[in-house]
Design a protein around this motif. Structure first.
Motif, PDB file in Angstrom:
ATOM      1  N   GLY A 154       3.335  10.744  21.649  1.00 12.23           N
ATOM      2  CA  GLY A 154       2.620  10.414  22.880  1.00 12.23           C
ATOM      3  C   GLY A 154       1.522  11.361  23.281  1.00 12.23           C
ATOM      4  N   ASN A 155       1.136  12.309  22.399  1.00  9.21           N
ATOM      5  CA  ASN A 155       0.076  13.217  22.840  1.00  9.21           C
ATOM      6  C   ASN A 155      -1.267  12.521  22.773  1.00  9.21           C
ATOM      7  OD1 ASN A 155      -1.805  14.193  20.645  1.00  9.21           O
ATOM      8  ND2 ASN A 155       0.121  14.689  19.636  1.00  9.21           N
ATOM      9  N   PRO A 156      -2.224  12.917  23.599  1.00 12.40           N
ATOM     10  CA  PRO A 156      -3.484  12.178  23.711  1.00 12.40           C
ATOM     11  C   PRO A 156      -4.471  12.448  22.582  1.00 12.40           C
ATOM     12  CG  PRO A 156      -3.492  14.044  25.202  1.00 12.40           C
ATOM     13  CD  PRO A 156      -2.130  14.013  24.577  1.00 12.40           C
ATOM     14  N   VAL A 157      -4.113  13.329  21.636  1.00 16.24           N
ATOM     15  CA  VAL A 157      -5.034  13.672  20.558  1.00 16.24           C
ATOM     16  C   VAL A 157      -4.631  12.997  19.253  1.00 16.24           C
ATOM     17  CG1 VAL A 157      -5.977  15.559  19.170  1.00 16.24           C
ATOM     18  CG2 VAL A 157      -5.649  15.869  21.622  1.00 16.24           C
ATOM     19  N   ALA A 158      -3.356  13.021  18.903  1.00 22.24           N
ATOM     20  CA  ALA A 158      -2.951  12.562  17.573  1.00 22.24           C
ATOM     21  C   ALA A 158      -1.905  11.469  17.588  1.00 22.24           C
ATOM     22  CB  ALA A 158      -2.436  13.753  16.756  1.00 22.24           C
ATOM     23  N   ASP A 159      -1.584  10.883  18.718  1.00 17.61           N
ATOM     24  CA  ASP A 159      -0.638   9.772  18.750  1.00 17.61           C
ATOM     25  C   ASP A 159      -1.202   8.613  17.935  1.00 17.61           C
ATOM     26  OD1 ASP A 159       1.583   8.256  19.497  1.00 17.61           O
ATOM     27  OD2 ASP A 159       0.498   7.357  21.162  1.00 17.61           O
ATOM     28  N   GLY A 160      -0.402   8.107  17.004  1.00 17.15           N
ATOM     29  CA  GLY A 160      -0.866   7.001  16.167  1.00 17.15           C
ATOM     30  C   GLY A 160      -1.391   7.432  14.823  1.00 17.15           C
ATOM     31  N   LEU A 161      -1.466   8.749  14.569  1.00 13.28           N
ATOM     32  CA  LEU A 161      -1.983   9.260  13.310  1.00 13.28           C
ATOM     33  C   LEU A 161      -0.843   9.852  12.475  1.00 13.28           C
ATOM     34  CD1 LEU A 161      -5.101  11.236  14.609  1.00 13.28           C
ATOM     35  CD2 LEU A 161      -4.983   8.841  13.945  1.00 13.28           C
ATOM     36  N   GLY A 162      -1.057   9.968  11.179  1.00 17.37           N
ATOM     37  CA  GLY A 162      -0.187  10.754  10.328  1.00 17.37           C
ATOM     38  C   GLY A 162       1.069  10.057   9.854  1.00 17.37           C
ATOM     39  N   PRO A 163       1.876  10.801   9.081  1.00 19.28           N
ATOM     40  CA  PRO A 163       3.072  10.219   8.459  1.00 19.28           C
ATOM     41  C   PRO A 163       4.073   9.657   9.452  1.00 19.28           C
ATOM     42  CG  PRO A 163       2.486  12.292   7.398  1.00 19.28           C
ATOM     43  CD  PRO A 163       1.607  12.177   8.608  1.00 19.28           C
ATOM     44  N   ARG A 164       4.240  10.263  10.610  1.00 16.36           N
ATOM     45  CA  ARG A 164       5.209   9.734  11.575  1.00 16.36           C
ATOM     46  C   ARG A 164       4.799   8.355  12.094  1.00 16.36           C
ATOM     47  NH1 ARG A 164       8.431  13.953  15.406  1.00 16.36           N
ATOM     48  NH2 ARG A 164       9.085  15.388  13.770  1.00 16.36           N
ATOM     49  N   ALA A 165       3.536   8.039  11.995  1.00 12.38           N
ATOM     50  CA  ALA A 165       3.058   6.718  12.398  1.00 12.38           C
ATOM     51  C   ALA A 165       3.006   5.758  11.218  1.00 12.38           C
ATOM     52  CB  ALA A 165       1.675   6.835  13.044  1.00 12.38           C
ATOM     53  N   GLY A 166       3.616   6.158  10.078  1.00 11.15           N
ATOM     54  CA  GLY A 166       3.702   5.264   8.929  1.00 11.15           C
ATOM     55  C   GLY A 166       2.523   5.327   7.983  1.00 11.15           C
ATOM     56  N   PHE A 167       1.655   6.328   8.136  1.00 10.31           N
ATOM     57  CA  PHE A 167       0.512   6.485   7.241  1.00 10.31           C
ATOM     58  C   PHE A 167       0.877   7.393   6.061  1.00 10.31           C
ATOM     59  CE2 PHE A 167      -1.567   5.118  11.134  1.00 10.31           C
ATOM     60  CZ  PHE A 167      -2.591   4.301  10.660  1.00 10.31           C
ATOM     61  N   PRO A 168       0.081   7.384   4.994  1.00  5.80           N
ATOM     62  CA  PRO A 168       0.337   8.289   3.880  1.00  5.80           C
ATOM     63  C   PRO A 168       0.320   9.751   4.312  1.00  5.80           C
ATOM     64  CG  PRO A 168      -1.255   6.606   3.260  1.00  5.80           C
ATOM     65  CD  PRO A 168      -1.054   6.470   4.739  1.00  5.80           C
ATOM     66  N   THR A 169       0.877  10.611   3.490  1.00  2.00           N
ATOM     67  CA  THR A 169       0.929  12.037   3.788  1.00  2.00           C
ATOM     68  C   THR A 169      -0.433  12.691   3.598  1.00  2.00           C
ATOM     69  OG1 THR A 169       1.437  12.690   1.522  1.00  2.00           O
ATOM     70  CG2 THR A 169       3.302  12.112   2.953  1.00  2.00           C
ATOM     71  N   GLY A 170      -0.550  13.899   4.114  1.00  2.00           N
ATOM     72  CA  GLY A 170      -1.765  14.668   3.898  1.00  2.00           C
ATOM     73  C   GLY A 170      -2.037  14.908   2.427  1.00  2.00           C
ATOM     74  N   ALA A 171      -0.979  15.102   1.641  1.00  5.73           N
ATOM     75  CA  ALA A 171      -1.161  15.289   0.199  1.00  5.73           C
ATOM     76  C   ALA A 171      -1.810  14.070  -0.429  1.00  5.73           C
ATOM     77  CB  ALA A 171       0.191  15.580  -0.456  1.00  5.73           C
ATOM     78  N   ASP A 172      -1.423  12.881   0.018  1.00  2.38           N
ATOM     79  CA  ASP A 172      -2.046  11.651  -0.489  1.00  2.38           C
ATOM     80  C   ASP A 172      -3.530  11.596  -0.114  1.00  2.38           C
ATOM     81  OD1 ASP A 172       0.403  10.804  -1.509  1.00  2.38           O
ATOM     82  OD2 ASP A 172       0.905   9.668   0.298  1.00  2.38           O
ATOM     83  N   LEU A 173      -3.845  12.028   1.090  1.00  7.96           N
ATOM     84  CA  LEU A 173      -5.248  12.046   1.513  1.00  7.96           C
ATOM     85  C   LEU A 173      -6.066  12.987   0.633  1.00  7.96           C
ATOM     86  CD1 LEU A 173      -5.058  12.136   5.434  1.00  7.96           C
ATOM     87  CD2 LEU A 173      -4.806  10.189   3.876  1.00  7.96           C
ATOM     88  N   ILE A 174      -5.518  14.153   0.368  1.00  8.81           N
ATOM     89  CA  ILE A 174      -6.226  15.129  -0.472  1.00  8.81           C
ATOM     90  C   ILE A 174      -6.467  14.559  -1.858  1.00  8.81           C
ATOM     91  CG2 ILE A 174      -6.088  17.409  -1.537  1.00  8.81           C
ATOM     92  CD1 ILE A 174      -4.360  18.246   0.899  1.00  8.81           C
ATOM     93  N   ASP A 175      -5.443  13.931  -2.437  1.00  6.22           N
ATOM     94  CA  ASP A 175      -5.578  13.364  -3.773  1.00  6.22           C
ATOM     95  C   ASP A 175      -6.656  12.284  -3.811  1.00  6.22           C
ATOM     96  OD1 ASP A 175      -3.614  15.021  -4.712  1.00  6.22           O
ATOM     97  OD2 ASP A 175      -2.016  13.513  -4.612  1.00  6.22           O
ATOM     98  N   ARG A 176      -6.691  11.430  -2.799  1.00  6.34           N
ATOM     99  CA  ARG A 176      -7.705  10.372  -2.769  1.00  6.34           C
ATOM    100  C   ARG A 176      -9.105  10.973  -2.664  1.00  6.34           C
ATOM    101  NH1 ARG A 176      -7.889   4.692  -3.448  1.00  6.34           N
ATOM    102  NH2 ARG A 176      -9.739   3.918  -2.365  1.00  6.34           N
ATOM    103  N   TYR A 177      -9.262  11.943  -1.767  1.00  6.58           N
ATOM    104  CA  TYR A 177     -10.553  12.597  -1.592  1.00  6.58           C
ATOM    105  C   TYR A 177     -11.004  13.281  -2.885  1.00  6.58           C
ATOM    106  CZ  TYR A 177     -13.985  15.977   0.132  1.00  6.58           C
ATOM    107  OH  TYR A 177     -15.114  16.750   0.312  1.00  6.58           O
ATOM    108  N   ALA A 178     -10.097  13.999  -3.510  1.00  8.49           N
ATOM    109  CA  ALA A 178     -10.443  14.716  -4.744  1.00  8.49           C
ATOM    110  C   ALA A 178     -10.875  13.755  -5.844  1.00  8.49           C
ATOM    111  CB  ALA A 178      -9.257  15.555  -5.210  1.00  8.49           C
ATOM    112  N   GLY A 179     -10.308  12.549  -5.857  1.00  9.73           N
ATOM    113  CA  GLY A 179     -10.678  11.571  -6.870  1.00  9.73           C
ATOM    114  C   GLY A 179     -12.000  10.885  -6.604  1.00  9.73           C
ATOM    115  N   ARG A 180     -12.538  11.001  -5.400  1.00 12.86           N
ATOM    116  CA  ARG A 180     -13.787  10.337  -5.026  1.00 12.86           C
ATOM    117  C   ARG A 180     -14.938  11.308  -4.800  1.00 12.86           C
ATOM    118  NH1 ARG A 180     -10.678   6.856  -6.163  1.00 12.86           N
ATOM    119  NH2 ARG A 180     -10.527   4.740  -5.307  1.00 12.86           N
TER     120      ARG A 180
END
Length: 430
Positions: free
Chosen positions: A343-369
């Motif tokens: 419920g915080n006003p900055v990151a509510d709805g973001l990240g793994p707790r909201a069902g999104f991929p992990t930060g490691a997955d984000l890094i891997d995708r970025y590194a591949g592009r």
């Protein structure tokens, strides 16, 4: 490649899912942009959106901006009747604005103006303007306490103009007005882009697992596209000073903290000093960086999944692209995958707790592009924590002075201490 310090900031890694390509950028068809100078004189280099050779102090050293809204179309030339007088949100003078547009850009407005403050922003103010059947977006600095060099409308206008022909999706810039006499501050107008800003669990919980995955991957594809832009090819060679960028970031945010804080903040000086004593040397420091790249600074669609526009460019400059990645991981893993996410006003709805991929997955995708060397990221995550702590403290300070509009400000100050703690943890990693 991932970094142990980043892994330490999240509960665990999950295997990356096969990536799907992001939808291509479709630029809006809108009227060409226009720059207007203060009354009585020609436009200066800054008012035209261009910095002097060597660049000013970079805008990545400024404060947070709100998500802007979606783009649209421009209308046919028409006379503009007097603006609506009642129900005008703070920060606008619709009568003066309507008269100004009738003289300078009559094709943009074809009827009485009304305005709505766009909710969700915590710093710069964003308004949706309507004249009956047309919609435009206006951006201006916040009310009251404004730090020197911050909230520079000309820089934001300049960078979205420069990026328009690239693969980075941005709203079409329509007009820059540097004259504060019109609405009380410099402002610019941009087109309205169709899409949604996703910033809360209320919005992201209904998404399928596949949509969350694809949105995260499209977000990283967009960041990689930004970091592959050659600044010289789009007229941004003088947009910042990449040499010494990281050290200057530490000094600038330390200075911003001293100008905005009104209370004791345990550990913040230790974090500042630890960052200053361990600034890494980077070979990729001359890239265009956004300065606050995150999911809720993007306009997206989910059917099909696509990033329609990147918003809030006031902190863009030339610098180290890993600063963008480190700050994104601060939002995603530090705030979005901890008890702070609830419920915080900055990151509510973001990240793994909201069902999104992990930060490691984000890094891997970025590194591949991207051709950027994604080396150890612990220092950049620590910088992201420090920067976001300063931003939150500045917003908290303005809130205590009664100089914020909209909701969600009462909890901003609670995020500062945990961000400092996480930053200290990250910067001590080797």
């Amino acid at each position: 490649m991932t970094d142990p310090a980043v892994d330490a900031l999240r509960p665990g890694n999950q295997p990356a899912t096969p990536a799907r390509p992001a939808a291509p950028h479709q630029p809006s068809g809108t009227a060409p942009e226009r720059v207007d100078a203060p009354s009585g004189g020609p436009a200066t280099a800054q008012e035209q959106g261009s910095a002097p050779p060597g660049g000013p102090a970079t805008a990545a050293e400024q404060v947070d901006a709100p998500p802007a809204v979606r783009g649209g179309r421009a209308g046919e030339p028409a006379d503009v009747p007097p603006a609506t007088r009642g129900g005008v949100p703070k920060g606008l003078d619709l009568d003066r604005l309507a008269a100004y547009l009738a003289e300078r850009r009559p094709e943009l407005v074809g009827g009485p103006l009304t305005a709505t403050l766009i909710a969700g922003g915590k710093s710069n103010l964003t308004y949706l303007l309507r004249d009956g059947d047309r919609e435009l977006v206006l951006r201006r600095p916040p009310l009251g306490h404004v730090l020197a060099t911050a909230h520079d409308m000309a820089r934001e206008h300049r960078v979205i103009t420069a990026l328009a022909p690239t693969a980075v999706p941005v709203p079409a810039a329509l007009l820059l007005c540097a004259d504060p006499a019109i609405i009380g501050a410099p402002f610019y107008l941009m087109a309205k882009v169709d899409g949604r800003v996703l910033r809360s669990r209320v919005q992201t919980d209904p998404l399928t697992a596949g949509q969350r995955h694809d949105l995260a991957m499209a977000m990283m594809d967009t960041l990689a596209a930004l970091h592959t832009v050659d600044p010289a090819e789009v007229g941004l060679a003088d947009f910042g000073r990449p040499d010494g960028y990281l050290g200057r970031q530490v000094r600038r945010w330390a200075g911003q903290l001293e100008k905005s804080r009104s209370r004791a903040l345990p550990g913040v000086e230790e974090l500042r000093d630890a960052l200053a004593d361990s600034v890494p040397e980077r070979a990729d420091a001359g890239r265009v960086v956004h300065g606050d790249f995150r999911l809720d600074n993007l306009l997206t669609t989910t059917d099909p999944v696509a990033v329609r526009a990147v918003l809030d460019w006031e902190m863009a400059t030339l610098g180290d692209p890993l600063a963008d990645l480190g700050l994104l991981l601060t939002y995603w893993d530090v705030l979005g995958d901890s008890d702070l996410a609830e419920g915080n006003p900055v990151a509510d709805g973001l990240g793994p707790r909201a069902g999104f991929p992990t930060g490691a997955d984000l890094i891997d995708r970025y590194a591949g592009r991207s051709d950027v060397d994604v080396g150890p990221l612990h220092w950049h995550v620590a910088l992201g924590c420090f920067k976001l702590a300063v931003i939150c403290e500045g917003i908290h300070y303005r809130h205590t002075l009664g100089q914020t509009l909209g909701g969600g400000f009462d909890r901003i100050g609670e995020l500062v201490d945990p961000l400092v703690e996480h930053g200290l943890h990250a910067v001590r990693e080797r």
